[in-house]
Design a protein around this motif. Structure first.
Motif, short mmCIF file in Angstrom:
data_model
loop_
_atom_site.label_atom_id
_atom_site.label_comp_id
_atom_site.label_asym_id
_atom_site.label_seq_id
_atom_site.Cartn_x
_atom_site.Cartn_y
_atom_site.Cartn_z
N HIS A 1 0.83 -1.21 0.00
CA HIS A 1 0.00 0.00 0.00
C HIS A 1 0.87 1.26 0.00
O HIS A 1 0.54 2.25 -0.66
N PHE A 2 1.97 1.22 0.75
CA PHE A 2 2.90 2.35 0.76
C PHE A 2 3.52 2.55 -0.62
O PHE A 2 3.65 3.68 -1.11
N LEU A 3 3.87 1.44 -1.29
CA LEU A 3 4.47 1.52 -2.62
C LEU A 3 3.48 2.07 -3.63
O LEU A 3 3.83 2.88 -4.51
N LEU A 4 2.23 1.62 -3.55
CA LEU A 4 1.21 2.14 -4.47
C LEU A 4 1.00 3.64 -4.29
O LEU A 4 0.80 4.36 -5.26
N THR A 5 1.06 4.09 -3.06
CA THR A 5 0.92 5.53 -2.81
C THR A 5 2.03 6.31 -3.48
O THR A 5 1.80 7.37 -4.08
N LEU A 6 3.26 5.77 -3.42
CA LEU A 6 4.40 6.46 -4.02
C LEU A 6 4.39 6.36 -5.55
O LEU A 6 4.78 7.31 -6.24
N LEU A 7 3.95 5.23 -6.08
CA LEU A 7 4.00 5.02 -7.52
C LEU A 7 2.84 5.68 -8.26
O LEU A 7 2.98 6.03 -9.43
N VAL A 8 1.70 5.83 -7.59
CA VAL A 8 0.49 6.27 -8.29
C VAL A 8 -0.04 7.58 -7.73
O VAL A 8 -0.09 8.61 -8.41
N TRP A 9 -0.44 7.56 -6.46
CA TRP A 9 -1.20 8.70 -5.93
C TRP A 9 -0.34 9.93 -5.70
O TRP A 9 -0.78 11.05 -5.95
N VAL A 10 0.89 9.76 -5.23
CA VAL A 10 1.76 10.92 -5.00
C VAL A 10 2.10 11.64 -6.31
O VAL A 10 1.92 12.86 -6.43
N PRO A 11 2.59 10.93 -7.36
CA PRO A 11 2.87 11.66 -8.61
C PRO A 11 1.64 12.27 -9.25
O PRO A 11 1.69 13.38 -9.79
N LEU A 12 0.50 11.55 -9.22
CA LEU A 12 -0.71 12.11 -9.80
C LEU A 12 -1.15 13.37 -9.06
O LEU A 12 -1.52 14.38 -9.68
N GLY A 13 -1.12 13.33 -7.73
CA GLY A 13 -1.51 14.50 -6.95
C GLY A 13 -0.60 15.68 -7.19
O GLY A 13 -1.06 16.82 -7.39
N LEU A 14 0.71 15.44 -7.21
CA LEU A 14 1.66 16.54 -7.42
C LEU A 14 1.56 17.10 -8.83
O LEU A 14 1.71 18.31 -9.03
N MET A 15 1.32 16.24 -9.81
CA MET A 15 1.18 16.74 -11.18
C MET A 15 -0.09 17.58 -11.32
O MET A 15 -0.08 18.61 -12.03
N CYS A 16 -1.16 17.17 -10.65
CA CYS A 16 -2.39 17.98 -10.69
C CYS A 16 -2.15 19.35 -10.06
O CYS A 16 -2.57 20.38 -10.60
N ILE A 17 -1.45 19.38 -8.92
CA ILE A 17 -1.16 20.65 -8.25
C ILE A 17 -0.23 21.51 -9.10
O ILE A 17 -0.44 22.71 -9.28
N THR A 18 0.81 20.87 -9.64
CA THR A 18 1.82 21.62 -10.41
C THR A 18 1.21 22.25 -11.65
O THR A 18 1.30 23.48 -11.86
N TYR A 19 0.61 21.44 -12.50
CA TYR A 19 0.10 21.97 -13.76
C TYR A 19 -1.16 22.81 -13.54
O TYR A 19 -1.44 23.72 -14.33
N GLY A 20 -1.92 22.52 -12.48
CA GLY A 20 -3.04 23.39 -12.15
C GLY A 20 -2.58 24.78 -11.77
O GLY A 20 -3.17 25.79 -12.18
N THR A 21 -1.49 24.86 -10.98
CA THR A 21 -0.93 26.16 -10.60
C THR A 21 -0.38 26.90 -11.82
O THR A 21 -0.53 28.12 -11.94
N ILE A 22 0.27 26.15 -12.72
CA ILE A 22 0.81 26.79 -13.92
C ILE A 22 -0.31 27.39 -14.76
O ILE A 22 -0.22 28.54 -15.23
N MET A 23 -1.38 26.65 -14.96
CA MET A 23 -2.49 27.16 -15.76
C MET A 23 -3.18 28.34 -15.08
O MET A 23 -3.59 29.30 -15.74
N TRP A 24 -3.31 28.26 -13.75
CA TRP A 24 -3.90 29.39 -13.03
C TRP A 24 -3.04 30.63 -13.17
O TRP A 24 -3.56 31.74 -13.38
N ARG A 25 -1.72 30.48 -13.08
CA ARG A 25 -0.81 31.60 -13.22
C ARG A 25 -0.88 32.21 -14.62
O ARG A 25 -0.92 33.44 -14.79
#
Length: 417
Positions: free
Chosen positions: A209-233
């Motif tokens: 479960h820890f590995l799945l969080t690192l492989l899937v949910w963490v990168p997806l969440g950070l990419m949503c935040i990153t590119y969402g912030t870029i588009m908002w800017r």
């Protein structure tokens, strides 16, 4: 497909044995409670091998192109491109080693990799996949810092190699449970020698479960935040400039960022979420014989295939969309033959034509900054004076006296409101 005779009644009985009974069971007194097939059918192996070869060769080729371009063009040696090169190298190593381990496990009923493979194979795959996630996170942060943060928050050329080394160290450290908590075992039945790689259920159950969080949910969440912030800017900047009668270039950058963001997120979701669904499905399976047959086997291969497909698609998303890299593709020896910069993005040709049509109707003002001055020694000044044409009052300067420094010309376009 080779098989041996077995007692169906004994199989049905052993499939419902309790855990305590299994622990006290002497397997040498019982027949193997499953069908013995040794190797999967040749047709199935050919189809799976073909799919993996296509993805592997394509991914290795594209990632190698990115690395060759960055190594042979020093003018591309920036912090951002260092991070892109790290991602390409990680994906290249993943596609070189990991798919073949997975195919060997899938093709044979026995675990033919023995003790070394049991400990090294899982550690190697986890290290590469986690380092790939770290590389994607670093690239996403660098783009966020370039678009929305201050200059001090950006990754520098000196800091980029250090961050890359730290990301690899963290990935290898987090993959250590695969090498420590897995053991190779053999079990002799009455008619069959069974070999398999077993995990420590108490530790690896939580680690999965820890590995799945690192492989899937963490990168997806950070990419949503990153590119969402870029588009908002970019949207905020476009509205700010539009209120002043401009903002055309920012609006174009916003639209381009939206397309890249949609592509990145769709690929990440399509390639990583099925693997998560597979693990959750596996945890909910009953502890019976043949519980992982049929649909689960197909899902297992498809989920792993999509993970490796993501490694082959990454250079297209993070490398071939870079304008500077595309320009270098047609200038780099050994790569220019493929003409990637000319045909990989056909739509850019139509955009260029539209820009040229717009430039014809646009008034241009050129501002010359830092004009070069000749080396005005006394002897050369006298020569300049002697070459004066009194009628037109024009100076005739020899070619040798002209400086070789280029003149910086900055075009200023007037945008229509």
């Amino acid at each position: 497909m080779e098989s041996t005779d077995y007692d169906e009644t004994d199989t049905k009985t052993t499939s419902n044995w309790s855990v305590d009974y299994w622990e006290n069971l002497d397997p040498s007194e019982h027949a193997f409670p499953n069908i013995i097939w040794h190797v999967k059918p040749a047709r199935e192996m050919a189809i799976k091998s073909t799919l993996m070869v296509i993805v592997g060769v394509l991914g290795i080729f594209l990632n190698s192109i990115i690395l060759i371009i960055l190594m042979k063009n020093k003018w591309l040696w920036s912090a951002s491109n260092y991070l892109v090169a790290n991602l390409a190298f990680t994906d290249l190593m993943t596609l070189l080693f990991c798919p073949w381990f997975m195919l060997v496990r899938d093709f044979y009923q026995q675990y033919v990799l023995k003790n070394f493979g049991c400990r090294f194979e899982g550690f190697l795959q986890a290290s590469f996949l986690l380092s790939s996630v770290n590389a994607v996170i670093l690239v996403s942060y660098d783009r966020l810092a370039a678009a929305a943060l201050t200059a001090e928050a950006r990754v520098t050329v000196k800091a980029a190699p250090k961050l890359i080394i730290v990301s690899w160290f963290v990935a290898c450290a987090m993959a250590l449970p695969w090498a420590i908590k897995r053991t190779y075992q053999e079990r002799q039945w009455l008619d069959y020698l069974e070999s398999f790689c077993v995990e420590d259920v108490q530790v690896m159950g939580i680690y999965w479960h820890f590995l799945l969080t690192l492989l899937v949910w963490v990168p997806l969440g950070l990419m949503c935040i990153t590119y969402g912030t870029i588009m908002w800017r970019l949207e905020w900047s476009a509205r700010e400039l539009r209120s002043r009668g401009g903002g055309t270039s920012v609006a174009k950058a916003r639209n381009r960022a939206m397309r890249i963001t949609a592509c990145v997120l769709l690929v990440a979701v399509a390639c990583r979420v099925p693997y998560t669904a597979l693990i959750y499905w596996m945890n909910n399976l009953e502890n019976d014989i043949d519980a992982v047959k049929g649909g689960f086997e197909i899902m297992w291969f498809a989920a792993n295939f999509l993970i490796y497909l993501n490694c082959a698609v990454n250079p297209l998303i993070y490398g071939f969309t870079n304008i500077r890299l595309r320009k270098a593709m047609d200038r780099t020896p050994g790569v220019a033959w493929f003409r990637f910069g000319s045909w990989c993005c056909v739509c850019s040709l139509f955009k260029r034509k539209k820009l040229q049509m717009f430039d014809k109707n646009t008034e241009k003002i050129f501002v010359i900054e830092n004009s070069p001055r000749p080396n005005m020694k006394l002897s050369r000044a006298i020569k300049h004076i002697l070459h004066i044409n009194k009628e037109s009052v024009e100076f005739s300067i020899k070619v040798d006296d002209v400086t070789t420094k280029p003149t910086k010309v900055t075009p200023v376009k007037t945008e229509h409101a």
